[in-house]
Enzyme design. Structure first.
Site, short mmCIF file in Angstrom:
data_model
loop_
_atom_site.label_atom_id
_atom_site.label_comp_id
_atom_site.label_asym_id
_atom_site.label_seq_id
_atom_site.Cartn_x
_atom_site.Cartn_y
_atom_site.Cartn_z
N ASP A 97 0.82 -1.21 0.00
CA ASP A 97 0.00 0.00 0.00
C ASP A 97 0.85 1.26 0.00
O ASP A 97 0.52 2.25 -0.66
CB ASP A 97 -0.92 0.02 1.23
CG ASP A 97 -1.97 -1.06 1.20
OD1 ASP A 97 -1.63 -2.21 0.86
OD2 ASP A 97 -3.13 -0.77 1.51
N ASP A 139 -1.12 -5.44 4.36
CA ASP A 139 -2.52 -5.00 4.37
C ASP A 139 -3.53 -5.95 3.73
O ASP A 139 -4.39 -6.48 4.41
CB ASP A 139 -2.59 -3.63 3.69
CG ASP A 139 -1.73 -2.62 4.41
OD1 ASP A 139 -2.28 -1.71 5.02
OD2 ASP A 139 -0.49 -2.74 4.36
N LYS A 140 -3.47 -6.15 2.43
CA LYS A 140 -4.47 -6.99 1.76
C LYS A 140 -3.97 -8.42 1.62
O LYS A 140 -4.74 -9.32 1.28
CB LYS A 140 -4.80 -6.44 0.36
CG LYS A 140 -5.12 -4.96 0.35
CD LYS A 140 -6.20 -4.58 1.35
CE LYS A 140 -6.23 -3.10 1.62
NZ LYS A 140 -5.08 -2.56 2.33
N CYS A 216 5.18 -2.07 8.92
CA CYS A 216 5.33 -0.84 9.70
C CYS A 216 4.88 -1.09 11.14
O CYS A 216 3.83 -1.72 11.36
CB CYS A 216 4.51 0.28 9.08
SG CYS A 216 5.02 0.67 7.38
N GLU A 465 -7.06 4.07 -0.86
CA GLU A 465 -6.83 4.71 0.43
C GLU A 465 -6.69 6.22 0.22
O GLU A 465 -6.01 6.67 -0.70
CB GLU A 465 -5.54 4.21 1.07
CG GLU A 465 -5.61 2.80 1.60
CD GLU A 465 -4.30 2.37 2.22
OE1 GLU A 465 -4.26 1.25 2.74
OE2 GLU A 465 -3.32 3.15 2.17
N SER A 491 -5.90 4.06 5.56
CA SER A 491 -4.83 3.07 5.70
C SER A 491 -4.70 2.51 7.10
O SER A 491 -3.96 1.57 7.32
CB SER A 491 -3.49 3.70 5.31
OG SER A 491 -3.13 4.68 6.27
#
Length: 583
Positions: A97, A139-140, A216, A465, A491
């Protein structure tokens, strides 16, 4: 047949051949046609006679969350062999992302979730695997792996890639903070432009803020979904939020073979673990941790694979019951490693055990209650007591009203109290780029409500996002006075009144499509409402004359995706709404 004695025999735990195929033909397929293809890959007859375990690896050299996963996969491979089974590795995509922010690439990120799930399904079915270990970080990617595990429904375990440690910058320029994550690099950029830090200090931060492999280190979507793997029971206890490449992470990877073997022997598949009760548990953990609003997309999408409906109302019902007990970045000053140090996800869950179903199964073979009996909350300043929480309800809230009849989401844990009730004139933009341009050129003023529409699952397409506009509000000093409302999403790093997932989206003729500059927008988080302050008759008149815009894409992934994706409140899935089951 002539192949008799080759030692190859497909195990009964995998998908059997169709019984209509005559026995002689089945034997031909199993013992003559298939084995040479795998012998050619270097496997022995003895290895092919053992349970076949797929290692779905999302390694890539294009982002830090996944750059180290081949090393983790090797430890997984050793554990599978040590358990007397045979590993078969394969890869799938893992777009980041962060790399996709602010350009067309972000349109592909949410569709990538479906591609990941589809590709794992294809490999598992074609190769009739007996079990799966799925490795992912971000994320995904993690939701896509969980969707695949649910869909294929053979014994499976998720191991997450972990996160890198935060960047430490104890100098006085940011006196209230010492730990930083990638999403905060803009603070250093603007500090440099304002003369608060030198170019050399900025370059040091630029090169050092991502301190190594891993996601992160904050409760954005990546770490939120890593936590959800354990909250759902699909990861070994304490394994989900460890530092990437730590010895503890590699130790868990090596233990997965024996854990998966037990699941196979006991015929425990994801559908027995990810029950309606397990999803309720996960939603409660999402709320108590102040997790990403993307959890509202991914948990329903995973549940959809099991025909378990997760209506948006369930999120709000559980939010009202669940105190937010954790406040790590971006909701607080500490990074996510503080949760691991305070006892990990079992400690978080033990803290709200009275709200959870403790009888659910987990991939460890234990029920949740057994795991929580041994959990210890080591730092009550990080995992706050339920009678002294960060806030009395969950970190996320569902808003409804004439602007979002099917709901919208706000991360209330990141909203300043002074902005819990907002009223202001709309500034309307039909895409993210126009909003960014106007913000950066000081064309958005304090007290306005920025509307960014046609960014939903269909309209985007891909439900981009709005992280850049959300961060700009903060960096330009508008975060405590200006709201941002979109049918896109955020996000997990946003701060301020950032309302997303507005449903129905503008491209489907939702009310967001007919908002005009200067219209008054009312947001009341305590009352869970979001309204366009015009007479209902005028709203109906505007909607009656509205016409949908032409599709942005007529070929490729985004073309077919925009035609079959459902709305944000349904999880942006590509299948019809489930008709049975219950949460």
């Amino acid at each position: 047949m002539s192949s008799q004695g080759n030692g190859f025999s497909k195990k009964s735990g995998s998908e059997p051949l169709d019984p209509r195929i005559p026995e002689t033909i089945r034997e031909l397929i199993e013992e003559v046609i298939i084995p040479p293809l795998l012998f050619g890959c270097g496997y022995s007859a003895e290895e092919l006679a053992a349970p076949r375990i797929g290692i779905a690896n999302t390694w890539t050299e294009l982002n830090p969350g996944h750059v180290h996963l081949n090393r983790l996969a090797e430890r997984v491979r050793e554990g599978i062999r040590g358990a007397g089974m045979t590993p078969f590795g394969f890869n799938t995509i893992a777009p980041c992302d962060g790399v996709a922010e602010g350009h067309e690439g972000m349109r592909y990120i949410l569709p990538a979730r479906e591609v990941i799930a589809d590709s794992v399904e294809i490999m598992a079915r074609v190769n009739r695997l007996d079990g799966l270990i799925l490795i992912g970080s971000c994320d995904k990617i993690v939701p896509g792996l969980l969707m695949a595990a649910a869909r294929v429904d053979i014994p499976a375990i998720i191991i997450t890639g972990g996160y890198h440690l935060p960047y430490c910058y104890p100098e006085q320029d940011f006196a209230e903070e010492e730990e930083f994550a990638h999403y905060e690099i803009g603070k250093f950029f603007f500090a440099k432009n304002e003369g608060k830090i030198t170019e050399e200090e900025f370059q040091k931060a630029l090169k050092g803020i991502v301190t190594g492999p891993g996601s992160c280190p904050m409760i954005g979507t990546a770490v939120t979904m890593q936590c959800m793997t354990e909250a759902l029971g699909m990861a070994l206890p304490y394994s989900s939020i460890l530092v990437a490449e730590s010895e503890e992470k590699y130790d868990f990877a090596g233990r997965l073979g024996e854990a998966l073997k037990a699941l196979i022997e006991n015929k425990i598949t994801p559908s027995r673990i990810m029950t309606g009760q397990a999803f309720r548990n996960a939603i409660s953990v999402l709320h108590t941790m102040g997790g990403s609003t993307n959890g509202f997309l991914h948990l329903p999408a995973i549940a959809n694979e099991l025909d378990i409906p997760i209506p948006i109302e369930l999120f709000d019902e559980l939010s009202a019951k669940t105190p937010q007990t954790c406040a790590v970045k971006p909701n607080g000053l500490r990074a996510i490693n503080s949760i691991d140090e305070a006892g990990g996800i079992p400690a978080v869950m033990k803290n709200i055990a009275g709200l959870l179903d403790l009888d659910v199964l987990t991939v460890s073979g234990k029920r949740l209650g057994e795991i929580l009996e041994e959990a210890v909350i080591k730092d009550s300043s990080i995992i706050r007591p339920v009678d002294d929480p960060v806030r009395p309800d969950g970190g996320l809230a569902v808003l409804r009203g004439n602007l979002a009849p099917d709901g919208a989401i706000v991360k209330q844990s990141a909203v300043p109290e002074s902005m819990f009730v907002f009223r202001g004139p709309a500034r309307v933009f039909d895409c993210e780029e126009d909003a960014i341009y106007s913000m950066f050129n000081n064309r958005v003023t304090p007290g306005e409500c920025v509307i960014i529409r046609y960014e939903g699952p269909k309209g985007g397409p891909g439900m981009r996002e709005m992280a850049v506009p959300a961060h700009l509000l903060q960096l330009l000093g508008l975060g405590d006075s200006t709201a941002l409302v979109t049918d896109g999403r955020y996000s997990g790093t946003n701060y301020g009144v950032c309302v997303g997932h507005v449903s129905p989206e503008a491209a489907e003729g939702g009310p967001l499509a007919v908002v005009r500059d200067g219209d008054i927008i009312e947001i009341d988080i305590p009352s869970r409402s979001i309204r366009l302050d015009i007479p209902e008759s005028e709203l109906h008149e505007r909607l009656a004359v509205w016409r949908p815009p032409a599709p942005k894409y007529t070929r490729g992934v985004l073309s077919w995706y925009s035609r079959i994706v459902t709305s944000g409140d349904k999880g942006a899935v590509l299948r019809p709404e489930p008709s049975n089951g219950g949460a």
